[in-house]
Design a protein around this motif. Sequence first.
Motif, PDB file in Angstrom:
ATOM      1  N   MET B  21       0.836  -1.208   0.000  1.00 47.85           N
ATOM      2  CA  MET B  21       0.000   0.000   0.000  1.00 47.85           C
ATOM      3  C   MET B  21       0.873   1.262   0.000  1.00 47.85           C
ATOM      4  O   MET B  21       0.515   2.277  -0.604  1.00 47.85           O
ATOM      5  CB  MET B  21      -0.936  -0.023   1.208  1.00 47.85           C
ATOM      6  N   ARG B  25       0.767   4.338  -2.483  1.00 48.01           N
ATOM      7  CA  ARG B  25       0.751   5.741  -2.045  1.00 48.01           C
ATOM      8  C   ARG B  25       1.822   6.544  -2.769  1.00 48.01           C
ATOM      9  O   ARG B  25       1.629   7.725  -3.075  1.00 48.01           O
ATOM     10  CB  ARG B  25       0.980   5.799  -0.526  1.00 48.01           C
ATOM     11  N   VAL B  68      -9.863   3.204  -2.238  1.00 49.21           N
ATOM     12  CA  VAL B  68      -8.498   3.046  -1.726  1.00 49.21           C
ATOM     13  C   VAL B  68      -7.539   3.891  -2.568  1.00 49.21           C
ATOM     14  O   VAL B  68      -6.670   4.583  -2.030  1.00 49.21           O
ATOM     15  CB  VAL B  68      -8.087   1.553  -1.757  1.00 49.21           C
ATOM     16  N   ARG B  72      -5.261   7.191  -1.336  1.00 53.07           N
ATOM     17  CA  ARG B  72      -3.929   6.615  -1.126  1.00 53.07           C
ATOM     18  C   ARG B  72      -2.962   7.589  -0.460  1.00 53.07           C
ATOM     19  O   ARG B  72      -2.122   7.191   0.344  1.00 53.07           O
ATOM     20  CB  ARG B  72      -3.353   6.114  -2.459  1.00 53.07           C
ATOM     21  N   LYS B  74      -3.593   9.766   1.678  1.00 51.55           N
ATOM     22  CA  LYS B  74      -3.930   9.985   3.098  1.00 51.55           C
ATOM     23  C   LYS B  74      -3.650   8.740   3.932  1.00 51.55           C
ATOM     24  O   LYS B  74      -3.821   8.762   5.151  1.00 51.55           O
ATOM     25  CB  LYS B  74      -5.415  10.350   3.235  1.00 51.55           C
ATOM     26  N   TYR B  75      -3.257   7.665   3.275  1.00 50.17           N
ATOM     27  CA  TYR B  75      -3.052   6.414   4.005  1.00 50.17           C
ATOM     28  C   TYR B  75      -1.872   6.523   4.965  1.00 50.17           C
ATOM     29  O   TYR B  75      -0.799   6.978   4.610  1.00 50.17           O
ATOM     30  CB  TYR B  75      -2.799   5.266   3.013  1.00 50.17           C
ATOM     31  N   ARG B  76      -2.103   6.106   6.209  1.00 49.08           N
ATOM     32  CA  ARG B  76      -1.034   6.028   7.205  1.00 49.08           C
ATOM     33  C   ARG B  76      -1.021   4.612   7.766  1.00 49.08           C
ATOM     34  O   ARG B  76      -2.058   4.120   8.188  1.00 49.08           O
ATOM     35  CB  ARG B  76      -1.280   7.021   8.349  1.00 49.08           C
ATOM     36  N   PRO B  77       0.115   3.966   7.792  1.00 43.13           N
ATOM     37  CA  PRO B  77       0.162   2.565   8.237  1.00 43.13           C
ATOM     38  C   PRO B  77       0.078   2.428   9.749  1.00 43.13           C
ATOM     39  O   PRO B  77       1.064   2.128  10.413  1.00 43.13           O
ATOM     40  CB  PRO B  77       1.511   2.085   7.702  1.00 43.13           C
ATOM     41  N   PHE B  81      -3.132  -3.447   7.034  1.00 40.68           N
ATOM     42  CA  PHE B  81      -3.758  -2.867   5.850  1.00 40.68           C
ATOM     43  C   PHE B  81      -5.141  -3.476   5.623  1.00 40.68           C
ATOM     44  O   PHE B  81      -6.099  -2.785   5.255  1.00 40.68           O
ATOM     45  CB  PHE B  81      -2.878  -3.085   4.615  1.00 40.68           C
ATOM     46  N   TRP B  84      -7.983  -1.776   7.355  1.00 43.51           N
ATOM     47  CA  TRP B  84      -8.416  -0.540   6.685  1.00 43.51           C
ATOM     48  C   TRP B  84      -9.289  -0.882   5.482  1.00 43.51           C
ATOM     49  O   TRP B  84     -10.369  -0.320   5.288  1.00 43.51           O
ATOM     50  CB  TRP B  84      -7.170   0.246   6.256  1.00 43.51           C
TER      51      TRP B  84
END
Lengths: 162, 206
Positions: B21, B25, B68, B72, B74-77, B81, B84
């Motif tokens: 992911m 991103r 998704v 992408r 804005k995705y923070r791990p 995953f 989410w």
Amino acid sequence: MPDQPRLTPQEQADLVAFLDGELTGDARRAVETKISLDPAVRAEAATLKKTWDLLDFLPKPAPSPSFTNRTMEKLAPIRARAALRSPRPFLVGAGWAAALLAAVAAGYAGVGLLARPPANPDQDLTRDLRVIENKRYYDRVDDLDYLKQLNQADLFGDDAGS
Amino acid sequence: MASTGETSAQLALRDPDVRLMLRVRADEVGAFEELVEQFQHRLIAVMHHLVGDATEAEDLAQEVFLRVYRARHKYRPRSKFSTWLFTIANNLALNSLRSRQRKPTTPLAVHDSGPLGPRPQEQLVRDHHSGPTQKVQREELAAVIQEALAGLNERQRAAVVLNKFEDMKAVKSLLSRARMNLRAALSGYVYMNGQPVPEAEDETDE
């Protein structure tokens, strides 16, 4: 046939959590004790577990072969819109250049202001010398009209000084 | 916030899905397609269990992937995953079911594969050694289980499906009531060896 256990909702929730391996410590031991002592609770736990295992018989539908391609096709317009919205590299460069020029100009103006020589105090003294010399007289009068009256020749007569 | 950063980094190192992911991103070429390939089976299966319709399940799965992609950057791990991904899936499925309730349509049979027709992979748990009778029994059992699942309310169904197939946590009381209701609906199929069937209370969470 084991009697139907009369479990409270909390006890049912604890039993389910126990079966999922999510209970620890005293809560876990309490459920273990109930299961070992009460055949009805034991049967209930077994039934719940078997019911849960039945879900493994649900079919596992696979994606249609074209799923990935169709998804990527739907993505294309999103990517195109994003590309239109994102600033072009040469515009980004021009923006940075303009910002740099503005910063240089502002710095030059600031330095010019700060570097200007202070005013010469002797100039101020020269300009106001007449006032300074007569200050002791000015202190004695209330306003300018009174001073002008003093200056009139006929105030004390022509022979005033004789 | 340093500890959060460390946790995220550790998660990223441990979870290959998170790494994938993060590549999406970063707009790495081919990463998103790889993500779609990797998660489509699980996602469509879960969607199918949630909405009970193969075509709708695929449409919703597509929409999940597109969301998704849009989100992408804005995705923070911060967690797995898949958590989410399936949270997005759950929200979409619930919205779809509620929308369906507002606009009643003719529901497909639970075993219907939609306009694409039956697919070989859609068969029940395959057992090449079992005979036709056992196969029919398994199909019947699967249909009964699907009906039992469809009989739960939306939230209970989502709790069961996501907990069972994606190991996602659910509110304890909600999951408990859902399992009690499933137990009641399937009691006749659990004890097929002559063992008496305990009676179950019919409870709902509403």
